[in-house]
Scaffold this motif. Structure first.
Motif, PDB file in Angstrom:
ATOM      1  N   GLY A  31       5.819 -13.304   8.592  1.00 49.30           N
ATOM      2  CA  GLY A  31       6.510 -12.609   9.669  1.00 49.30           C
ATOM      3  C   GLY A  31       5.596 -11.659  10.422  1.00 49.30           C
ATOM      4  O   GLY A  31       5.646 -11.577  11.654  1.00 49.30           O
ATOM      5  N   GLN A  32       4.756 -10.968   9.684  1.00 48.36           N
ATOM      6  CA  GLN A  32       3.814 -10.048  10.305  1.00 48.36           C
ATOM      7  C   GLN A  32       2.850 -10.796  11.226  1.00 48.36           C
ATOM      8  O   GLN A  32       2.609 -10.374  12.352  1.00 48.36           O
ATOM      9  CB  GLN A  32       3.038  -9.284   9.233  1.00 48.36           C
ATOM     10  CG  GLN A  32       2.051  -8.289   9.805  1.00 48.36           C
ATOM     11  CD  GLN A  32       1.295  -7.526   8.743  1.00 48.36           C
ATOM     12  OE1 GLN A  32       1.269  -7.909   7.571  1.00 48.36           O
ATOM     13  NE2 GLN A  32       0.682  -6.431   9.140  1.00 48.36           N
ATOM     14  N   TYR A  34       3.346 -13.839  12.525  1.00 49.82           N
ATOM     15  CA  TYR A  34       4.125 -14.479  13.584  1.00 49.82           C
ATOM     16  C   TYR A  34       4.430 -13.494  14.712  1.00 49.82           C
ATOM     17  O   TYR A  34       4.289 -13.829  15.887  1.00 49.82           O
ATOM     18  CB  TYR A  34       5.427 -15.035  12.994  1.00 49.82           C
ATOM     19  CG  TYR A  34       6.322 -15.694  14.009  1.00 49.82           C
ATOM     20  CD1 TYR A  34       6.064 -16.991  14.451  1.00 49.82           C
ATOM     21  CD2 TYR A  34       7.430 -15.024  14.523  1.00 49.82           C
ATOM     22  CE1 TYR A  34       6.877 -17.602  15.386  1.00 49.82           C
ATOM     23  CE2 TYR A  34       8.247 -15.625  15.453  1.00 49.82           C
ATOM     24  CZ  TYR A  34       7.974 -16.915  15.882  1.00 49.82           C
ATOM     25  OH  TYR A  34       8.790 -17.515  16.816  1.00 49.82           O
ATOM     26  N   ALA A  35       4.830 -12.284  14.353  1.00 44.34           N
ATOM     27  CA  ALA A  35       5.173 -11.275  15.353  1.00 44.34           C
ATOM     28  C   ALA A  35       3.956 -10.492  15.833  1.00 44.34           C
ATOM     29  O   ALA A  35       4.067  -9.678  16.743  1.00 44.34           O
ATOM     30  CB  ALA A  35       6.206 -10.309  14.773  1.00 44.34           C
ATOM     31  N   ALA A  37       2.454  -8.112  14.300  1.00 40.43           N
ATOM     32  CA  ALA A  37       2.865  -6.731  14.083  1.00 40.43           C
ATOM     33  C   ALA A  37       1.865  -5.994  13.200  1.00 40.43           C
ATOM     34  O   ALA A  37       1.203  -6.593  12.351  1.00 40.43           O
ATOM     35  CB  ALA A  37       4.245  -6.699  13.430  1.00 40.43           C
ATOM     36  N   THR A  42       5.550  -3.535  10.204  1.00 39.93           N
ATOM     37  CA  THR A  42       6.025  -4.483   9.194  1.00 39.93           C
ATOM     38  C   THR A  42       6.689  -3.743   8.033  1.00 39.93           C
ATOM     39  O   THR A  42       7.775  -4.130   7.583  1.00 39.93           O
ATOM     40  CB  THR A  42       4.858  -5.356   8.684  1.00 39.93           C
ATOM     41  OG1 THR A  42       4.262  -6.021   9.816  1.00 39.93           O
ATOM     42  CG2 THR A  42       5.327  -6.372   7.673  1.00 39.93           C
ATOM     43  N   LEU A  62      12.854 -10.759  10.034  1.00 39.55           N
ATOM     44  CA  LEU A  62      12.080 -11.337  11.124  1.00 39.55           C
ATOM     45  C   LEU A  62      12.669 -10.983  12.487  1.00 39.55           C
ATOM     46  O   LEU A  62      11.941 -10.642  13.416  1.00 39.55           O
ATOM     47  CB  LEU A  62      11.982 -12.861  10.963  1.00 39.55           C
ATOM     48  CG  LEU A  62      10.960 -13.571  11.836  1.00 39.55           C
ATOM     49  CD1 LEU A  62       9.578 -12.949  11.715  1.00 39.55           C
ATOM     50  CD2 LEU A  62      10.909 -15.041  11.486  1.00 39.55           C
ATOM     51  N   LEU A  65      11.823  -7.311  13.116  1.00 38.98           N
ATOM     52  CA  LEU A  65      10.404  -7.165  13.414  1.00 38.98           C
ATOM     53  C   LEU A  65      10.086  -7.634  14.832  1.00 38.98           C
ATOM     54  O   LEU A  65       9.393  -6.941  15.585  1.00 38.98           O
ATOM     55  CB  LEU A  65       9.578  -7.953  12.387  1.00 38.98           C
ATOM     56  CG  LEU A  65       8.072  -7.766  12.411  1.00 38.98           C
ATOM     57  CD1 LEU A  65       7.683  -6.316  12.201  1.00 38.98           C
ATOM     58  CD2 LEU A  65       7.425  -8.648  11.355  1.00 38.98           C
ATOM     59  N   GLU A  66      10.615  -8.767  15.220  1.00 38.53           N
ATOM     60  CA  GLU A  66      10.368  -9.276  16.572  1.00 38.53           C
ATOM     61  C   GLU A  66      10.967  -8.359  17.637  1.00 38.53           C
ATOM     62  O   GLU A  66      10.335  -8.086  18.658  1.00 38.53           O
ATOM     63  CB  GLU A  66      10.957 -10.680  16.725  1.00 38.53           C
ATOM     64  CG  GLU A  66      10.188 -11.748  15.995  1.00 38.53           C
ATOM     65  CD  GLU A  66      10.807 -13.110  16.192  1.00 38.53           C
ATOM     66  OE1 GLU A  66      11.960 -13.305  15.772  1.00 38.53           O
ATOM     67  OE2 GLU A  66      10.138 -13.966  16.787  1.00 38.53           O
ATOM     68  N   GLU A  67      12.191  -7.899  17.412  1.00 34.99           N
ATOM     69  CA  GLU A  67      12.855  -7.021  18.380  1.00 34.99           C
ATOM     70  C   GLU A  67      12.100  -5.709  18.524  1.00 34.99           C
ATOM     71  O   GLU A  67      11.894  -5.217  19.632  1.00 34.99           O
ATOM     72  CB  GLU A  67      14.305  -6.764  17.957  1.00 34.99           C
ATOM     73  CG  GLU A  67      15.077  -5.889  18.908  1.00 34.99           C
ATOM     74  CD  GLU A  67      15.352  -6.508  20.267  1.00 34.99           C
ATOM     75  OE1 GLU A  67      15.650  -5.743  21.211  1.00 34.99           O
ATOM     76  OE2 GLU A  67      15.286  -7.743  20.405  1.00 34.99           O
ATOM     77  N   LYS A  69       8.970  -5.138  17.900  1.00 35.10           N
ATOM     78  CA  LYS A  69       7.687  -5.414  18.564  1.00 35.10           C
ATOM     79  C   LYS A  69       7.905  -5.503  20.073  1.00 35.10           C
ATOM     80  O   LYS A  69       7.170  -4.895  20.853  1.00 35.10           O
ATOM     81  CB  LYS A  69       7.100  -6.718  18.008  1.00 35.10           C
ATOM     82  CG  LYS A  69       5.807  -7.144  18.633  1.00 35.10           C
ATOM     83  CD  LYS A  69       4.639  -6.335  18.152  1.00 35.10           C
ATOM     84  CE  LYS A  69       3.378  -6.951  18.738  1.00 35.10           C
ATOM     85  NZ  LYS A  69       2.211  -6.183  18.492  1.00 35.10           N
ATOM     86  N   GLN A  70       8.950  -6.201  20.482  1.00 27.27           N
ATOM     87  CA  GLN A  70       9.264  -6.356  21.905  1.00 27.27           C
ATOM     88  C   GLN A  70       9.653  -5.019  22.537  1.00 27.27           C
ATOM     89  O   GLN A  70       9.251  -4.724  23.660  1.00 27.27           O
ATOM     90  CB  GLN A  70      10.390  -7.364  22.089  1.00 27.27           C
ATOM     91  CG  GLN A  70      10.741  -7.628  23.532  1.00 27.27           C
ATOM     92  CD  GLN A  70      11.877  -8.619  23.663  1.00 27.27           C
ATOM     93  OE1 GLN A  70      12.627  -8.850  22.735  1.00 27.27           O
ATOM     94  NE2 GLN A  70      12.003  -9.198  24.832  1.00 27.27           N
TER      95      GLN A  70
END
Length: 91
Positions: A31-32, A34-35, A37, A42, A62, A65-67, A69-70
């Motif tokens: 996940g880290q 992929y994003a 981050a 993370t 996930l 984490l993605e949200e 990051k965005q």
């Protein structure tokens, strides 16, 4: 103070008696990557996943984490405000 890595955070959790399986560690690393981050973000997403879900939930982690990051959330205070706004915790 030196920043904590994801590996160190898992070691910290284990020292407190909260052991996560190896596949959870591998998923968190995935996940880290992929994003794309940081360790700090993370770890923050992992902490909140465990707080809210009371266990590790890969899809929740996930998505969070993605949200974050965005949304460019980087501090614990920003994370808490986000979780309050989304209704995961009371203000």
């Amino acid at each position: 103070m030196r920043k904590q890595t994801v590996v160190q955070y898992f070691e910290f959790l284990a020292s407190k008696g909260f052991r996560l399986e190896e596949d959870v560690f591998r998923f968190v690393q995935f996940g880290q990557q992929y994003a794309q981050a940081s360790d700090e973000l993370t770890i923050l997403a992992l902490e909140w996943t465990l707080k809210v879900q009371r266990q590790f939930d890969g899809s929740f982690f996930l998505a969070l984490l993605e949200e974050w990051k965005q949304q460019q959330i980087v501090t614990p205070q920003q994370a808490r405000l986000f979780m309050e706004e989304k209704g995961f915790v009371k203000q």
